[in-house]
Design a protein around this motif. Structure first.
Motif, PDB file in Angstrom:
ATOM      1  N   ILE A 143       0.832  -1.204   0.000  1.00  0.00           N
ATOM      2  CA  ILE A 143       0.000   0.000   0.000  1.00  0.00           C
ATOM      3  C   ILE A 143       0.869   1.259   0.000  1.00  0.00           C
ATOM      4  N   ASP A 144       1.648   1.443   1.090  1.00  0.00           N
ATOM      5  CA  ASP A 144       2.455   2.656   1.199  1.00  0.00           C
ATOM      6  C   ASP A 144       3.734   2.586   0.367  1.00  0.00           C
ATOM      7  N   GLY A 145       4.309   1.401   0.270  1.00  0.00           N
ATOM      8  CA  GLY A 145       5.568   1.260  -0.464  1.00  0.00           C
ATOM      9  C   GLY A 145       5.418   0.433  -1.710  1.00  0.00           C
ATOM     10  N   ASP A 146       4.283   0.639  -2.401  1.00  0.00           N
ATOM     11  CA  ASP A 146       3.936  -0.242  -3.510  1.00  0.00           C
ATOM     12  C   ASP A 146       4.914  -0.182  -4.674  1.00  0.00           C
ATOM     13  N   GLN A 147       5.576   0.966  -4.888  1.00  0.00           N
ATOM     14  CA  GLN A 147       6.516   1.059  -6.024  1.00  0.00           C
ATOM     15  C   GLN A 147       7.648   0.054  -5.873  1.00  0.00           C
ATOM     16  N   VAL A 148       8.225   0.006  -4.687  1.00  0.00           N
ATOM     17  CA  VAL A 148       9.310  -0.956  -4.436  1.00  0.00           C
ATOM     18  C   VAL A 148       8.753  -2.362  -4.326  1.00  0.00           C
TER      19      VAL A 148
ATOM     20  N   MET B 283      17.143   2.936  -3.362  1.00  0.00           N
ATOM     21  CA  MET B 283      16.602   1.631  -3.741  1.00  0.00           C
ATOM     22  C   MET B 283      16.046   1.663  -5.152  1.00  0.00           C
ATOM     23  N   MET B 284      15.192   2.643  -5.448  1.00  0.00           N
ATOM     24  CA  MET B 284      14.557   2.727  -6.756  1.00  0.00           C
ATOM     25  C   MET B 284      15.606   2.937  -7.848  1.00  0.00           C
ATOM     26  N   GLU B 285      16.576   3.776  -7.580  1.00  0.00           N
ATOM     27  CA  GLU B 285      17.638   4.025  -8.554  1.00  0.00           C
ATOM     28  C   GLU B 285      18.433   2.755  -8.829  1.00  0.00           C
ATOM     29  N   THR B 286      18.733   2.007  -7.768  1.00  0.00           N
ATOM     30  CA  THR B 286      19.510   0.772  -7.916  1.00  0.00           C
ATOM     31  C   THR B 286      18.705  -0.282  -8.653  1.00  0.00           C
ATOM     32  N   ILE B 287      17.416  -0.376  -8.355  1.00  0.00           N
ATOM     33  CA  ILE B 287      16.551  -1.325  -9.057  1.00  0.00           C
ATOM     34  C   ILE B 287      16.538  -1.013 -10.551  1.00  0.00           C
ATOM     35  N   GLN B 288      16.355   0.268 -10.894  1.00  0.00           N
ATOM     36  CA  GLN B 288      16.303   0.661 -12.307  1.00  0.00           C
ATOM     37  C   GLN B 288      17.620   0.357 -13.021  1.00  0.00           C
TER      38      GLN B 288
ATOM     39  N   LEU C  83      21.036  -7.259   3.065  1.00  0.00           N
ATOM     40  CA  LEU C  83      20.141  -8.350   2.688  1.00  0.00           C
ATOM     41  C   LEU C  83      18.809  -7.761   2.259  1.00  0.00           C
ATOM     42  N   ILE C  84      18.214  -8.332   1.222  1.00  0.00           N
ATOM     43  CA  ILE C  84      16.888  -7.906   0.777  1.00  0.00           C
ATOM     44  C   ILE C  84      15.956  -9.101   0.850  1.00  0.00           C
ATOM     45  N   ASP C  85      14.874  -8.929   1.567  1.00  0.00           N
ATOM     46  CA  ASP C  85      13.874  -9.983   1.734  1.00  0.00           C
ATOM     47  C   ASP C  85      12.599  -9.552   1.022  1.00  0.00           C
TER      48      ASP C  85
ATOM     49  N   ARG D 217      11.711  -5.998   2.665  1.00  0.00           N
ATOM     50  CA  ARG D 217      12.511  -5.369   3.720  1.00  0.00           C
ATOM     51  C   ARG D 217      13.980  -5.351   3.330  1.00  0.00           C
ATOM     52  N   VAL D 218      14.658  -4.284   3.740  1.00  0.00           N
ATOM     53  CA  VAL D 218      16.105  -4.170   3.592  1.00  0.00           C
ATOM     54  C   VAL D 218      16.705  -4.308   4.985  1.00  0.00           C
ATOM     55  N   PHE D 219      17.622  -5.263   5.139  1.00  0.00           N
ATOM     56  CA  PHE D 219      18.302  -5.476   6.414  1.00  0.00           C
ATOM     57  C   PHE D 219      19.784  -5.140   6.261  1.00  0.00           C
ATOM     58  N   LEU D 220      20.339  -4.518   7.299  1.00  0.00           N
ATOM     59  CA  LEU D 220      21.767  -4.229   7.339  1.00  0.00           C
ATOM     60  C   LEU D 220      22.393  -4.937   8.532  1.00  0.00           C
ATOM     61  N   ARG D 221      23.680  -5.227   8.406  1.00  0.00           N
ATOM     62  CA  ARG D 221      24.400  -5.819   9.537  1.00  0.00           C
ATOM     63  C   ARG D 221      24.137  -4.991  10.787  1.00  0.00           C
ATOM     64  N   ASN D 222      23.919  -5.658  11.912  1.00  0.00           N
ATOM     65  CA  ASN D 222      23.381  -4.979  13.098  1.00  0.00           C
ATOM     66  C   ASN D 222      24.195  -3.758  13.533  1.00  0.00           C
ATOM     67  N   ASP D 223      25.522  -3.793  13.398  1.00  0.00           N
ATOM     68  CA  ASP D 223      26.331  -2.653  13.846  1.00  0.00           C
ATOM     69  C   ASP D 223      26.394  -1.533  12.797  1.00  0.00           C
ATOM     70  N   LEU D 224      25.837  -1.763  11.604  1.00  0.00           N
ATOM     71  CA  LEU D 224      25.853  -0.757  10.538  1.00  0.00           C
ATOM     72  C   LEU D 224      24.530  -0.011  10.403  1.00  0.00           C
ATOM     73  N   ARG D 225      23.447  -0.640  10.843  1.00  0.00           N
ATOM     74  CA  ARG D 225      22.127  -0.067  10.574  1.00  0.00           C
ATOM     75  C   ARG D 225      21.993   1.357  11.122  1.00  0.00           C
ATOM     76  N   ASP D 226      22.294   1.536  12.398  1.00  0.00           N
ATOM     77  CA  ASP D 226      22.100   2.860  13.011  1.00  0.00           C
ATOM     78  C   ASP D 226      22.986   3.919  12.367  1.00  0.00           C
ATOM     79  N   ARG D 227      24.225   3.584  12.081  1.00  0.00           N
ATOM     80  CA  ARG D 227      25.140   4.552  11.469  1.00  0.00           C
ATOM     81  C   ARG D 227      24.691   4.929  10.065  1.00  0.00           C
ATOM     82  N   THR D 228      24.145   3.949   9.342  1.00  0.00           N
ATOM     83  CA  THR D 228      23.658   4.236   7.993  1.00  0.00           C
ATOM     84  C   THR D 228      22.421   5.122   8.040  1.00  0.00           C
ATOM     85  N   CYS D 229      21.509   4.815   8.966  1.00  0.00           N
ATOM     86  CA  CYS D 229      20.263   5.584   9.054  1.00  0.00           C
ATOM     87  C   CYS D 229      20.485   6.992   9.600  1.00  0.00           C
TER      88      CYS D 229
END
Length: 450
Positions: A323-328, A438-443, A365-367, A414-426
């Motif tokens: 619904i909200d993230g239907d494009q991806v 994400m959309m750019e990489t998919i295209q 990781l992409i699920d 869902r996009v998952f990052l290694r646990n010690d990287l997630r917070d720093r990336t966000c």
């Protein structure tokens, strides 16, 4: 009357399984339960990765198989004096149904559902292995000595021919096959309640299984399993229970993080593992084999995070629903697993470039919902006026779920990052920024593969 039905109505041998459920056991059923293939199921978890989030969910496939068998004989008891049923199902078919319910998971191997979702070339699904498991084991001798049906009769129910096949299916076989696999079947009647019990959540137990079984009937037009009008409310509650169990247990974000870690680990190690040789292992042996194969490789942190002394799961960085993230979601749902891996590797490169962090391909990781869809939830209801309507037509509670694809609502990307990287990336990228990347990489990946 089958001996198993006699056991249902008379005092005899019983096996007790949770929750305080007495499963009637005839001598020939006991001989099957004591075989090596069935005993192996006692060492294979029903829910796999779920126990990393819900610690009580460690019940076995043997327990579940006994529950499904118990449901099967209760269904036969329901139809014992039903003319529409007895006119198409003979005792041989009924025996095959009992056996199919008990042995339906005998081809299972550790963590097979998430690994099957990867569609690894040359690795057949567990349903296709049931025949070999039976024919190449002592199960074949037990069936030959004690039962009037044979292995082919079982396979005809568990893996019925497709409508386009030249193979003929009798009315009785068709009906019993829908009792084993359909919108409401003996398998779902057990696993929803049993998984809910062991996970310690109420969601899968909020429907009346006894009421459902008592309302089952033969569809007057298609010959499939249907329900009478008195079972409508119980069916509504079961549909909703299934929806919530997928949303809150089977596709809980941490369960899916663990699942994504397992899948990437297997993907990286598939040539070291020789998966075919692991299919007859128990959980403990399979895990030990995976950890040995992962030693010294880029997959070792994944295996250690799942099965090592400390639980170290990847963390959710982004989530996209229908619904909200239907494009991806629309772009990634049911994509081949190798494609998702390629996307994750390119996304790691983009995130590393945009954040200045060192992010390796295995850190992302992409699920996404797998190619295999869930069974339709829209069972037919035979009203008191004998008019047949779908459950979605008579129930405002289930109409939305029945008319839209079930998977798209409960299974998210869902996009998952290694646990010690997630917070720093966000900290460096907002959710909107991550979605854009994400959309750019998919295209870009889609353009490369054209």
């Amino acid at each position: 009357m089958l001996p198993e039905l006699n056991s249902l109505y008379q005092t005899g041998s019983l096996i007790r399984i949770p929750p305080a459920q007495d499963v009637p056991i005839s001598p020939r059923i006991r001989r099957l339960i004591d075989t090596a293939p069935m005993r192996r199921l006692a060492s294979i978890s029903q829910l796999g990765m779920v126990s990393l989030v819900y610690p009580g969910a460690t019940h076995s496939r043997l327990e579940h198989s006994l529950g499904v068998y118990d449901n099967a004989i209760r269904v036969l008891g329901r139809f014992a004096h039903d003319d529409a049923f007895t006119s198409i199902v003979d005792p041989k078919m009924a025996e095959a149904f009992v056996l199919s319910a008990l042995l339906h998971d005998v081809g299972h191997w550790p963590f097979c559902h998430p690994i099957e979702d990867m569609r690894i070339q040359g690795l057949a699904e567990h349903e296709q292995r049931i025949g070999d498991w039976i024919r190449q084991s002592e199960l074949a001798e037990c069936i030959d000595q004690d039962w009037s049906c044979d292995t082919d009769d079982l396979i005809g129910l568990l893996c019925p021919p497709k409508p386009s096949s030249d193979q003929a299916t009798s009315a009785g076989q068709h009906f019993l096959a829908t009792c084993l696999s359909g919108p409401i079947d003996v398998d779902k009647l057990d696993y929803l309640q049993r998984d809910s019990l062991h996970a310690g959540v109420p969601y899968g137990r909020n429907f009346d299984a006894g009421r459902l079984i008592s309302s089952l009937c033969v569809h007057p037009e298609t010959g499939s399993l249907a329900i009478g009008d008195k079972g409508r409310t119980a069916a509504e509650m079961m549909v909703f229970s299934r929806y919530i169990m997928f949303s809150e247990v089977y596709w809980h974000h941490s369960v899916r993080a663990a699942t994504a870690m397992l899948q990437r680990c297997v993907f990286l190690l598939q040539h070291r593992l020789d998966l075919e040789s692991t299919l007859r292992m128990t959980d403990d042996d399979w895990i030990a084999n995976l950890r040995r194969a992962a030693e010294g490789s880029v997959a070792e942190p994944l295996a250690q995070g799942l099965f090592g002394p400390r639980r170290l799961l990847y963390k959710r960085a982004a989530e996209f629903n229908a619904i909200d993230g239907d494009q991806v979601h629309d772009r990634l749902a049911r994509k081949p697993y190798w494609w998702l891996v390629a996307l994750a590797e390119r996304l790691a490169e983009q995130l590393s470039r945009r954040t200045g962090l060192v992010i390796h391909p295995v850190d992302v990781l992409i699920d996404a919902p797998p190619a295999k869809l869930e069974v339709d939830i829209n069972i037919d209801v035979v009203g008191r006026d004998a008019v047949v309507r779908t459950l979605g037509d008579v129930s405002p509670v289930t109409s939305a779920l029945a008319q839209r694809q079930f998977d798209n609502h409960v299974k998210r990307v869902r996009v998952f990052l290694r646990n010690d990287l997630r917070d720093r990336t966000c900290e460096k990228l907002s959710v909107g920024d991550l979605t854009y990347v994400m959309m750019e990489t998919i295209q870009n990946l889609e353009s490369e593969l054209i």
